[in-house]
Design a protein around this motif. Structure first.
Motif, mmCIF file in Angstrom:
data_model
loop_
_atom_site.group_PDB
_atom_site.id
_atom_site.type_symbol
_atom_site.label_atom_id
_atom_site.label_comp_id
_atom_site.label_asym_id
_atom_site.label_seq_id
_atom_site.Cartn_x
_atom_site.Cartn_y
_atom_site.Cartn_z
ATOM 1 N N HIS A 146 -18.355 3.584 -8.333
ATOM 2 C CA HIS A 146 -18.285 2.513 -7.997
ATOM 3 C C HIS A 146 -19.187 2.427 -9.224
ATOM 4 O O HIS A 146 -19.844 2.434 -9.777
ATOM 5 N N GLU A 147 -19.358 0.280 -8.860
ATOM 6 C CA GLU A 147 -20.173 -0.089 -9.272
ATOM 7 C C GLU A 147 -21.886 -0.958 -8.183
ATOM 8 O O GLU A 147 -21.073 -1.594 -7.516
ATOM 9 N N ILE A 148 -23.005 -0.514 -8.225
ATOM 10 C CA ILE A 148 -23.720 -1.555 -7.901
ATOM 11 C C ILE A 148 -23.855 -3.250 -7.587
ATOM 12 O O ILE A 148 -24.231 -3.562 -9.098
ATOM 13 N N VAL A 149 -23.615 -3.926 -6.773
ATOM 14 C CA VAL A 149 -23.867 -5.066 -7.338
ATOM 15 C C VAL A 149 -24.921 -5.663 -5.939
ATOM 16 O O VAL A 149 -25.293 -6.595 -6.359
ATOM 17 N N CYS A 150 -25.151 -4.946 -5.155
ATOM 18 C CA CYS A 150 -26.556 -4.852 -4.174
ATOM 19 C C CYS A 150 -27.655 -4.174 -3.936
ATOM 20 O O CYS A 150 -26.877 -2.775 -3.252
ATOM 21 N N HIS A 151 -28.852 -3.790 -3.239
ATOM 22 C CA HIS A 151 -29.027 -2.988 -2.221
ATOM 23 C C HIS A 151 -29.372 -3.199 -0.975
ATOM 24 O O HIS A 151 -29.880 -4.734 -0.394
ATOM 25 N N VAL A 152 -28.911 -2.515 0.002
ATOM 26 C CA VAL A 152 -28.880 -3.031 1.466
ATOM 27 C C VAL A 152 -30.288 -2.276 2.568
ATOM 28 O O VAL A 152 -30.180 -0.984 2.225
ATOM 29 N N PRO A 153 -30.913 -2.777 3.150
ATOM 30 C CA PRO A 153 -31.933 -1.756 3.837
ATOM 31 C C PRO A 153 -31.192 -0.848 4.338
ATOM 32 O O PRO A 153 -30.274 -1.026 5.237
ATOM 33 N N THR A 163 -10.273 6.715 -12.077
ATOM 34 C CA THR A 163 -10.657 5.215 -11.094
ATOM 35 C C THR A 163 -10.180 5.001 -12.515
ATOM 36 O O THR A 163 -10.384 4.594 -13.696
ATOM 37 N N ILE A 164 -9.103 3.773 -11.700
ATOM 38 C CA ILE A 164 -8.581 1.947 -13.046
ATOM 39 C C ILE A 164 -9.698 1.334 -12.305
ATOM 40 O O ILE A 164 -9.437 0.240 -13.178
ATOM 41 N N ARG A 165 -10.339 0.816 -11.737
ATOM 42 C CA ARG A 165 -11.059 -0.396 -10.919
ATOM 43 C C ARG A 165 -12.562 0.579 -10.385
ATOM 44 O O ARG A 165 -12.030 1.401 -8.722
ATOM 45 N N HIS A 166 -13.464 0.216 -10.635
ATOM 46 C CA HIS A 166 -14.429 0.548 -9.689
ATOM 47 C C HIS A 166 -14.579 -0.353 -8.547
ATOM 48 O O HIS A 166 -14.678 -1.457 -8.503
ATOM 49 N N ALA A 167 -14.630 0.485 -7.909
ATOM 50 C CA ALA A 167 -15.364 -0.206 -6.376
ATOM 51 C C ALA A 167 -16.661 -1.277 -6.293
ATOM 52 O O ALA A 167 -17.497 -0.437 -6.531
ATOM 53 N N LEU A 168 -16.700 -2.564 -5.840
ATOM 54 C CA LEU A 168 -17.982 -3.058 -6.386
ATOM 55 C C LEU A 168 -18.959 -2.845 -4.726
ATOM 56 O O LEU A 168 -18.335 -2.811 -3.426
ATOM 57 N N GLN A 195 0.598 -1.608 -0.047
ATOM 58 C CA GLN A 195 -0.276 -0.427 0.049
ATOM 59 C C GLN A 195 1.175 1.118 0.177
ATOM 60 O O GLN A 195 0.183 2.236 -0.549
ATOM 61 N N SER A 196 1.999 0.900 0.575
ATOM 62 C CA SER A 196 2.944 2.143 0.692
ATOM 63 C C SER A 196 3.640 2.400 -0.495
ATOM 64 O O SER A 196 3.593 3.859 -0.897
ATOM 65 N N VAL A 197 3.772 1.252 -1.532
ATOM 66 C CA VAL A 197 4.665 1.323 -3.031
ATOM 67 C C VAL A 197 3.229 2.302 -3.808
ATOM 68 O O VAL A 197 3.583 2.848 -4.524
ATOM 69 N N PHE A 198 2.124 1.198 -3.402
ATOM 70 C CA PHE A 198 0.463 2.357 -4.349
ATOM 71 C C PHE A 198 0.629 3.565 -4.282
ATOM 72 O O PHE A 198 0.438 4.229 -5.091
ATOM 73 N N ALA A 199 0.944 4.190 -2.940
ATOM 74 C CA ALA A 199 0.722 5.654 -2.701
ATOM 75 C C ALA A 199 1.896 6.010 -3.384
ATOM 76 O O ALA A 199 1.721 7.883 -3.789
ATOM 77 N N LYS A 200 3.094 5.681 -3.328
ATOM 78 C CA LYS A 200 4.517 6.335 -3.299
ATOM 79 C C LYS A 200 4.269 6.858 -5.445
ATOM 80 O O LYS A 200 4.097 7.712 -5.620
ATOM 81 N N HIS A 201 3.299 6.397 -5.664
ATOM 82 C CA HIS A 201 2.880 5.743 -7.720
ATOM 83 C C HIS A 201 1.878 6.815 -7.764
ATOM 84 O O HIS A 201 1.353 6.465 -9.081
ATOM 85 N N GLY A 202 1.397 7.094 -6.438
ATOM 86 C CA GLY A 202 -0.605 7.585 -6.969
ATOM 87 C C GLY A 202 -1.489 6.584 -6.866
ATOM 88 O O GLY A 202 -2.965 7.404 -7.567
ATOM 89 N N LEU A 203 -0.544 5.551 -7.263
ATOM 90 C CA LEU A 203 -2.248 4.278 -7.069
ATOM 91 C C LEU A 203 -2.677 5.004 -5.190
ATOM 92 O O LEU A 203 -2.311 4.044 -4.269
ATOM 93 N N GLN A 204 -4.274 4.887 -4.971
ATOM 94 C CA GLN A 204 -5.195 4.952 -3.646
ATOM 95 C C GLN A 204 -5.823 3.664 -4.006
ATOM 96 O O GLN A 204 -6.969 3.943 -4.746
#
Length: 193
Positions: free
Chosen positions: A150-157, A180-185, A127-136
């Motif tokens: 974000h990508e919705i995969v479900c709905h929660v009450p 964004t290089i990968r959407h959060a599910l 994670q520190s290497v990711f941060a060093k190169h701008g990946l968060q």
């Protein structure tokens, strides 16, 4: 040739050298009206060429700026596909560390404890290497849903949460220098009925 030399001799000796009379000059074949017309045309051509020059200069400056931006983006985002692949390795490492932590908490073996600590150190370093190169890593829980991140995969009450906010994350999303290089599910909170 003789006429030439005679004229030169007369000038050098000063014979018949008097003030020149402008009336003696031969008339120019172009009239004053024609000269004015030609001057106007030349001024128009100068204006036209000056305008073309300014446009060409502005175009070349725009091309230079766009090329410079393209080179800067290539430097920043050239590692994008590599980061996408490395993010999957980070997911596997994180899940392995979580699994190692969950095994028999009442009687942890020293070997398993050392493996867990090692995996945690590797994960922190990654994670520190990711941060060093701008990946968060994105942390969207509790935030508003954004279709660009974000990508919705479900709905929660919605229990204690406002509808439309993110209640859970099934897969972490990542950004490289704000892109964004990968959407959060994610699971989005909705009103329960």
């Amino acid at each position: 040739p003789c006429v030439f030399s005679t004229a030169a001799q007369q000038r050098s000796t000063g014979d018949e050298c008097g003030p020149e009379d402008p009336r003696d000059e031969p008339k120019h074949p172009l009239s004053d009206c024609a000269l004015e017309h030609k001057a106007i045309k030349l001024e128009e051509q100068v204006r036209d060429l000056t305008e073309r020059y300014r446009k060409a200069l502005a175009d070349s400056e725009n091309v230079r700026r766009r090329t410079q931006k393209f080179v800067e983006d290539a430097k920043l985002f050239g590692i994008q596909s590599f980061c996408r692949d490395l993010v999957e390795v980070a997911d596997i490492l994180e899940k392995t560390a979580e699994s190692a932590a969950e095994v028999e908490p009442s009687n942890p073996s020293p070997t398993l404890k050392k493996i867990y600590e090692g995996l945690s150190l590797i994960e922190a370093k990654l994670q520190s290497v990711f941060a060093k190169h701008g990946l968060q890593k994105m942390n969207p829980v509790g935030g508003k849903y954004d279709p660009y991140d974000h990508e919705i995969v479900c709905h929660v009450p919605a229990e204690g949460m406002q509808p439309g906010t993110i209640a859970l994350v099934t897969q972490d999303g990542y950004k490289l220098h704000g892109r964004t290089i990968r959407h959060a599910l994610v699971g989005v909170a909705v009103e329960s009925q």
